[in-house]
Write an enzyme that holds these catalytic residues in place. Structure first.
Site, PDB file in Angstrom:
ATOM      1  N   GLY A 118       0.820  -1.207   0.000  1.00 55.49           N
ATOM      2  CA  GLY A 118       0.000   0.000   0.000  1.00 55.49           C
ATOM      3  C   GLY A 118       0.852   1.253   0.000  1.00 55.49           C
ATOM      4  O   GLY A 118       2.058   1.215   0.234  1.00 55.49           O
ATOM      5  N   CYS A 119       0.189   2.382  -0.287  1.00 52.60           N
ATOM      6  CA  CYS A 119       0.918   3.644  -0.412  1.00 52.60           C
ATOM      7  C   CYS A 119       1.477   4.100   0.937  1.00 52.60           C
ATOM      8  O   CYS A 119       2.669   4.384   1.059  1.00 52.60           O
ATOM      9  CB  CYS A 119       0.026   4.708  -1.041  1.00 52.60           C
ATOM     10  SG  CYS A 119      -1.592   4.876  -0.274  1.00 52.60           S
ATOM     11  N   TYR A 120       0.617   4.177   1.954  1.00 51.85           N
ATOM     12  CA  TYR A 120       1.134   4.566   3.266  1.00 51.85           C
ATOM     13  C   TYR A 120       2.192   3.580   3.748  1.00 51.85           C
ATOM     14  O   TYR A 120       3.281   3.990   4.186  1.00 51.85           O
ATOM     15  CB  TYR A 120      -0.002   4.648   4.294  1.00 51.85           C
ATOM     16  CG  TYR A 120      -0.903   5.839   4.158  1.00 51.85           C
ATOM     17  CD1 TYR A 120      -0.407   7.137   4.200  1.00 51.85           C
ATOM     18  CD2 TYR A 120      -2.285   5.679   4.038  1.00 51.85           C
ATOM     19  CE1 TYR A 120      -1.256   8.239   4.103  1.00 51.85           C
ATOM     20  CE2 TYR A 120      -3.136   6.774   3.938  1.00 51.85           C
ATOM     21  CZ  TYR A 120      -2.609   8.055   3.974  1.00 51.85           C
ATOM     22  OH  TYR A 120      -3.443   9.135   3.885  1.00 51.85           O
TER      23      TYR A 120
END
EC number: 1.2.1.38
Lengths: 347, 347, 347, 347
Positions: free
Chosen positions: B154-156
């Protein structure tokens, strides 16, 4: 309504502009003097075209001279000067009988050693610094009422101290485990020609700055230690946000054993239910800067991270109003006996 | 250069668009299929007008059918589908012999109980979930080389895990005292009609969201626990930033006794000096989103708060590239034997 | 592919940065020299952190000396210098055998009187000015192939001339009734410390500027008059838009008697169907800056106002690419025999 | 000060919010009713969190029923409803004795054929449409004083008509050669879920829309023809700007033979020196949206293009204040005998 003759010293920055915006419509203010070396001789509304056609905005900026300011008959003076410059005006104005509200950092601290540690030089007027009251009406109202000089709090400190203060006072948080992240709109950097604040540098960007130690830490820790009854040392990381105004603060603190979300909510309501400019959003409700920009409100939400027994406090304010001129006018209202909200129902 | 026949399933969101942008110029990719229920029959460049005139962008979107995708002869498939939808495609594609890179959260976790806790239902294909490799080439390169299915991070999580991983692995941080704040550009919310993401709601605004527990915590803690050799539980607060793309993460962690800024820097350099997409900014140097947007880089800076013996880690990446499609292509390069940077020197 | 040794003179502004971004990835370029007085001795990637880790970006800026540039063996030089400064370098470089692409306004005009009228002083090298070719490959390709020196068109002129040129050439518009409005992103003002371009001054704002006469009028009218075979004088009002990059132009012109929307569309298609960087959107289809930013495309839409028999032309481009460095590289490709699109499939 | 009982019908959009913002602080208004089908039963300050803590903002939204509105004792009603919906309320409210200020387009035109041409259907209440006064106090003050129903002007029309009206009236411009370009902030599209107004679609972008004919043309030409004493037909191209609020209009018109910049300035001063909300910037001085956002001002600058004998008029206003609710309150002040500026010194 009585009118207090009021001067604004150093009124040409973003903070000065917002302060003038409020004072021009404050029913208890007669603006008798606004100073600016750069713009002396020009009308307020020439420098700030938003003000054109507004009654009172044809006042002319004058040079910044203590004797001349006093000669206007001003009873109150706001100082919207850079840090380090304000102190040079305060003594003379106070001795001339004006009550002074300083928006710089010069009169916020009471320990000269801390001032020197964070500002890199000795304070030029320790006596007046120690006389000054920290101008946060939600916490020091009585002292402000009688003060000759008020050091109006910084923008970051306001957003950080207000949510934490009652919780530390009541022992709901551990005082030695507090991590604060804040973001500020670009107006917080002041109105100056610097490529770092060029539109193309700030737009579509975000970053931390002032690592490892921002100057505002000094007043934050001074005030929080007062509340906690113990030395509070925090980790604070400020960021630059791509908005004109607004401060958003996320504070993460370890809850005291047994402290609950309900206790946190109850404590905040006890502290602020009568405070006109503090709005409690509720549990798991974030504060958003768009609801407070151009107002004197600070919004506070909170959330308990049960997995780590930490509290997340979310607070939002306008850095140039509640974080600067608006809070100064709030103190002015307390000092001169106006309703706290006079001139400040900005929505 | 050899060409790998490649399909993109669910290509019509912001992530799909960036993935296509990369694949259209990747010298080792022959794009044979892009699916979108909504846009089936339209050319890529009609849906994404940026792509007009670009070789290959006249490919037509097709419907999203496993058999039809396999029939194109594709050897690789990227899934750019919503969480929960990707799992329905993965099994069929893998069994048809394609190697799958899933950009959703469906194949990132290995513990079905954690999946259920964070995503609110049982995983539909636990066996494949447990076979899948967490697609972070800086940490799991060898497993990715051989993987049939990769769960792309995921991005985070990417912005959080990369700076923390080597420091936890080498014992420079206490694993139980980590506070993370992140901000994401609005593209992170996806390309959908929702008044909350209207320009006027997001512009000139910033706020936290997903209180008290964001789903990405599950994969962050899984990977950090692997590195620390102990259960890591963190406090993570995501925020919405008024920019199109970019993630900025500020991580504050307690240093182990005796750990120094020098040791932190040395550890990060050991870990990442050979990593093409991790750029170390240095001590007290912030990462800025503007330097990484539209690239596959993650930038990392660090600062030691000597007053509290805490480390502040600052990291920045593009949420739809390093945080999504770019990292997926990086894994693809590893899986198919291309140079790691092929197609990814985006500046 | 052959490599042309290439120098960039004055590479530290927003235009220079985008030009370097393109050249660093152009397969036919060997970047042998980048000059900047301000940054001499620093690596490109220190000044432009986006470039860190990218092959070639460890080149060091050198001082801007004609002999030193020539001594690098450079065969081509791009000048990304302020107007008035470029002319001082061009003669020496041309005489040293380099082929020069000047991105300033110094070599765009051919009439010294017009230069003096619009730029306020005599041109220092009229002979070279008159030798220079106006570097718009869609219109002057053959002359560019052989040119020693090319004056690369301005950002506004490119967006204005391209849609109008074929229509004036074919007599579909009255040449004496053309009104042009354009907006430019803030990067168009250059990378300089000036309070007018501070984030807080430009954000959430829009306004016209350079009234009553912008300097770019001179080259616009020169080129349009060439096409019309008659003196064309237009009214042009530029505006500052709150975006980093992008130019949007809306041109309103009286149609010749009998001219129709169909005739307009057919004329534009005749002119540009083979032009790789001109994309025709169609009738009543606006051009949007978001589809062209960071690319070398110019998008053109058109609409006929039947009520007034006027044509509305809408065009969009990136001011620092198609309006500056990208167009320069396009000319470079033509001069050195590369495919027109080499290095320019930016999406 | 007397208090006029006032209702706001359809108050939940961006226009409704700004109208409520003004009315909540207007000393002559008692807000007795605010309607919203969507939010019936909720307090104003729940729907618009900016209003929390503000006196009066705890009023609850009610359903939108004519009889119920009349039963509140309201003497005045603002309609902030979509075009086509307002007409269904106006007749009933007027017959119940309320004076109505309609912010939609339903009561701005006086020719039913023009209404049908531009809005695609017959007007449902031609009689009331023809009774209604066009609510531009600078031009129709006396009619507004006595009106039962006022059609408050559109946002684009206000910015276009005000600068042109006196110049056409006095014959300084040719009425058949006027080209208008305008840009509007995204709030002009209303508060609705539509991917076209998503942050990522509007941010860093600009484009024209509503080609070839925007509905507002009808009222612009109606009013300008009145002033010119001849049929005025203009070319008008609206654009979407990446700002929350603000309209910027650039109007280019052929000057009558002999007309000069001085004559233009003198004419505008004659028309507007007594108008509190029209501010004349001067010759070659652009209007900027940042000076008028959140105010009821319209700023006007002008410039003569001597090369083409054309006049460039530049005007700026806030689309949801001077272009909507603020102008409506201005008309309300005129209708009910308040000072024109009551409640409108917004700076």
């Amino acid at each position: 309504m009585k009118k207090v003759k009021t001067a604004v010293v150093g009124a040409s920055g973003y903070t000065g502009q917002e302060l003038l915006r409020i004072l021009l419509r404050h029913r208890g203010v007669e603006l008798v003097c606004a100073t600016s070396r750069q713009y002396a001789g020009q009308e307020l509304c020439d420098v700030f075209p938003r003000f054109r056609h507004v009654p009172g905005a044809d006042l002319k900026f004058t040079d910044s001279d203590v004797a001349a300011i006093a000669a206007t008959g001003a009873e109150a003076a706001f100082l919207a000067l850079p840090h380090g410059v304000a102190a040079a005006y305060a003594r003379g104005l106070v001795e001339a009988g004006l009550r002074v509200i300083d928006l710089s950092a010069d009169f916020r601290l009471n320990d000269p050693a801390v001032y020197e540690e964070f500002y890199g030089k000795a304070h030029p007027d320790v006596e007046l610094m120690q006389e000054a009251v920290y101008g946060m009406p939600e916490r020091h109202r009585e002292a402000i009422e009688k003060a000759r000089i008020v050091g109006s709090p910084g923008c970051y400190p306001t957003s950080i101290i207000l949510p934490l203060a009652p919780l530390l006072r009541e022992g709901l948080l551990l005082p030695d485990d507090i991590v604060v992240n804040s973001g500020s709109g670009v107006s917080g950097a002041g109105r100056k020609a610097d490529i770092a604040y060029n539109f193309c540098e700030c737009n579509e960007n975000m970053h931390a700055y002032s690592l490892p130690r921002h100057r505002h830490l000094s007043e934050i820790e001074q005030e929080l230690s007062l509340e906690a009854g113990a030395k509070v040392v925090i980790t604070f990381t400020p960021h630059l946000m791509p908005v004109n105004t607004g401060i958003l603060t996320t504070t993460v603190a370890k809850l005291a054993p047994g402290a609950t979300a309900e206790a946190v909510g109850a404590c905040l309501h006890r502290a602020y239910d009568g405070a006109p400019f503090v709005r409690l959003m509720g549990e798991n409700k974030p504060a958003e800067t768009k609801y407070v920009t151009r107002t004197n409100f600070v919004d506070i939400g909170w959330s308990v991270d049960a997995r780590t027994h930490r509290l997340v406090l979310m607070s939002a304010e306008d850095n140039v109003i509640k974080g600067a001129g608006g809070q100064g006018v709030h103190a002015f209202n307390v000092m001169f006996g106006f309703d706290e909200t006079e001139g400040l129902w900005l929505i």
